[in-house]
Design a protein around this motif. Structure first.
Motif, short mmCIF file in Angstrom:
data_model
loop_
_atom_site.label_atom_id
_atom_site.label_comp_id
_atom_site.label_asym_id
_atom_site.label_seq_id
_atom_site.Cartn_x
_atom_site.Cartn_y
_atom_site.Cartn_z
N ASP A 106 -56.72 24.84 -4.01
CA ASP A 106 -57.01 25.40 -2.68
C ASP A 106 -58.21 26.32 -2.69
N GLU A 107 -58.40 27.08 -3.78
CA GLU A 107 -59.53 27.99 -3.85
C GLU A 107 -60.86 27.24 -3.92
N LEU A 108 -60.86 26.10 -4.63
CA LEU A 108 -62.08 25.32 -4.74
C LEU A 108 -62.35 24.50 -3.48
N GLN A 109 -61.29 24.07 -2.84
CA GLN A 109 -61.44 23.18 -1.69
C GLN A 109 -62.20 23.84 -0.56
N VAL A 110 -62.10 25.16 -0.42
CA VAL A 110 -62.79 25.85 0.69
C VAL A 110 -64.26 26.08 0.39
#
Length: 551
Positions: free
Chosen positions: A448-452
């Motif tokens: 989730d942290e990379l997806q944004v």
């Protein structure tokens, strides 16, 4: 000759074959460039809501008519990131193509059983199976154009078979289908499918045109109206649109010599030998009861092949429109062997050579399953045993049919083989020939942290559109020589084809913090393959603004 007693049963069996050929295990094939382009365009449409001016990875896409992207966008909006549903729509179009081809074959040869036989050959062609299982514009264009050809045949020839023909009705429907075919795949279906067939009709199957000129003109006007609004929109809204963009001229392939398609017959797979034998025209023309259709099919094939060969840009995937005439040609030979047994050695030799080679091929498949699938833990021993038993059974049936001079038995055996492979072996075959070291950028979505974080690539390097599709987000170009642009883009993820230290200057590296995530390999094929592409191998690094000393 009758393949079965009732056409209704045979038509139902065609639908079952279509379900196996296009729907079952439809997520097993990896995404190719054509599919990625359509899906990325659809995602852009959903993201920005711009249906009339589609983009691909943020860049305008004028060279591709919008129908395939629009349909994919509707599916993406309802079922986000669902490749199986996307491919089911394409499978439906492929099924329509097969059924329309069945109808066209019936109009070209009315004898019972021939159209079913030709459609069996069509449905067991590798090119048709593959394109019916991946999202691509080709299937839209050729499926809808085959529908237009079917209704054109009804307009031209219904008077021969029906007491009350409906030429106006079929002219209107044919015009609509032609227009939709353009919106699906541009002018390619007109050039490589409709034009060769029209030439053949004028030369060899000229219809009586009394009372048909006005319906024919109406068909052309409806076609122009169905697709012309899109052309008018492009020219009126975008000053940089060229004629090549409007015509959707194929330019994706490399520049190839005129003889590049010389091995087109190999695309027919298990029917290759019979297709090659069919080119001995003097022999077959004296013996076939379907000699008129045989002549038409060969003319259709030859004209389409010549038209495709004169275009400089070529790819083997462009041979898809040759499958219908090839299927008709092979079906003429199958029909002949089903009617009578040849009295000469050459005709018998072709039959036995084809039958015994197919038997030997299928007989070797169980050993392949055991040594390549079981030993590599791709499938378990029990599954391999069951599949092997069925394959041995099919090989024995092919041997029995060949020995008994039963061509229809060979056809039934091949149909059973394709059903077995399509329903139970596609995934395993993909694992055998796939890349065991594949590590796709798609796994970045799981964090989730990379997806944004926005995703960039070095603008001086090439970007494969398959990576954009796998990442499920735009991948925008970034000038790594511009330190200010790099620091402004952070925080972000960066794709580079070399280690970051060799891509960024020391000065820029001192202005950002970096976190190396690893090397990602999106190649579908293993490293020893000649098609292994280093453009799919990328270093992924997180760039963050430089932390201040107080932090």
């Amino acid at each position: 000759m009758e393949v079965v007693r009732k056409i209704r049963k045979e038509t139902l069996f065609l639908v079952v074959l279509c379900l196996a050929a296009f729907f079952v295990n439809n997520s097993m094939f990896p995404t190719d460039a054509a599919e990625a382009k359509t899906i990325v365009t659809a995602r852009d449409i959903v993201a920005d809501g711009n249906w009339m001016n589609p983009t691909m990875n943020g860049m305008p896409r004028y060279d591709a008519p919008p129908l395939a992207a629009w349909v994919a966008a509707v599916v993406e909006k309802v079922y986000p990131n669902n490749i199986s549903v996307q491919r089911s729509i394409v499978a439906l179009l492929a099924t329509l193509w097969a059924l329309f081809f069945f109808g066209v074959a019936r109009y070209m040869e009315r004898r019972r059983g021939f159209a079913e036989l030709a459609t069996f050959v069509f449905l067991t062609s590798y090119n048709v199976i593959y394109h019916g299982r991946v999202v691509n514009r080709d299937i839209y264009g050729y499926s809808l154009m085959m529908g237009a050809v079917y209704f054109l045949f009804r307009m031209l020839y219904d008077e021969r078979y029906y007491a009350k023909p409906h030429k106006w009705r079929w002219a209107i429907v044919a015009g609509i289908m032609m227009g939709l075919s353009y919106l699906g795949n541009g002018t390619e279906p007109f050039y490589s499918m409709l034009l060769p067939l029209v030439i053949v009709i004028l030369l060899l199957k000229r219809p009586v045109m009394d009372g048909r000129w006005m319906p024919l003109l109406t068909m052309c006007l409806i076609c122009m109206a169905t697709c012309g609004w899109w052309v008018a929109h492009l020219f009126s809204s975008h000053q940089d649109v060229t004629l090549a963009d409007v015509l959707a001229v194929h330019t994706n392939g490399g520049i190839r010599p005129w003889y590049y398609y010389w091995r087109f017959f190999v695309e027919m797979g298990v029917w290759t030998l019979l297709l090659l034998a069919a080119f001995c025209i003097p022999y077959w023309y004296k013996r076939l009861s379907t000699k008129r259709l045989y002549r038409m099919a060969l003319a259709w094939l030859a004209i389409a092949l010549v038209l495709l060969s004169v275009i400089p840009n070529k790819e083997m995937t462009d041979l898809l429109p040759l499958v219908p005439p090839c299927a008709l040609t092979v079906a003429c030979l199958l029909f002949y062997y089903g009617e009578r047994w040849p009295q000469d050695e050459w005709g018998r030799g072709v039959f036995f050579l084809n039958g015994y080679l197919l038997t030997l091929l299928v007989f070797g498949l169980p050993f392949f399953v055991h040594f390549r699938m079981t030993n590599w833990d791709i499938i378990d021993f029990g599954t391999a045993l069951v599949i092997g038993v069925f394959l041995f059974g099919i090989s024995l049936y092919l041997l029995f049919s060949t020995t008994r001079k039963d061509m229809l038995g060979i056809v039934r055996g091949l149909i059973a083989l394709f059903l077995l492979v399509e329903c139970f072996m596609l995934g395993a075959v993909g694992d055998i020939f796939g890349n065991p070291h594949q590590k796709s950028v798609a796994i970045l979505q799981n964090n989730d942290e990379l997806q944004v974080l926005p995703l960039y690539y070095n603008k001086e390097e090439s970007l494969r559109i398959e990576l954009v599709c796998a990442a499920n987000k735009p991948i925008m170009p970034l000038d790594l020589n511009d330190g200010e642009a790099v620091t402004k883009a952070a925080p972000c993820m960066l794709l580079t084809q070399k280690p970051l230290a060799s891509e960024l200057s020391d000065k820029v590296l001192q202005e950002v913090d970096t976190l190396h995530l690893g090397v990602y390999d999106d190649n579908r094929l293993p490293r020893h393959s000649s098609h292994y592409d280093k453009a799919f191998v990328n270093y992924v690094t997180v760039l963050k603004p430089k932390a201040s000393p107080n932090d």
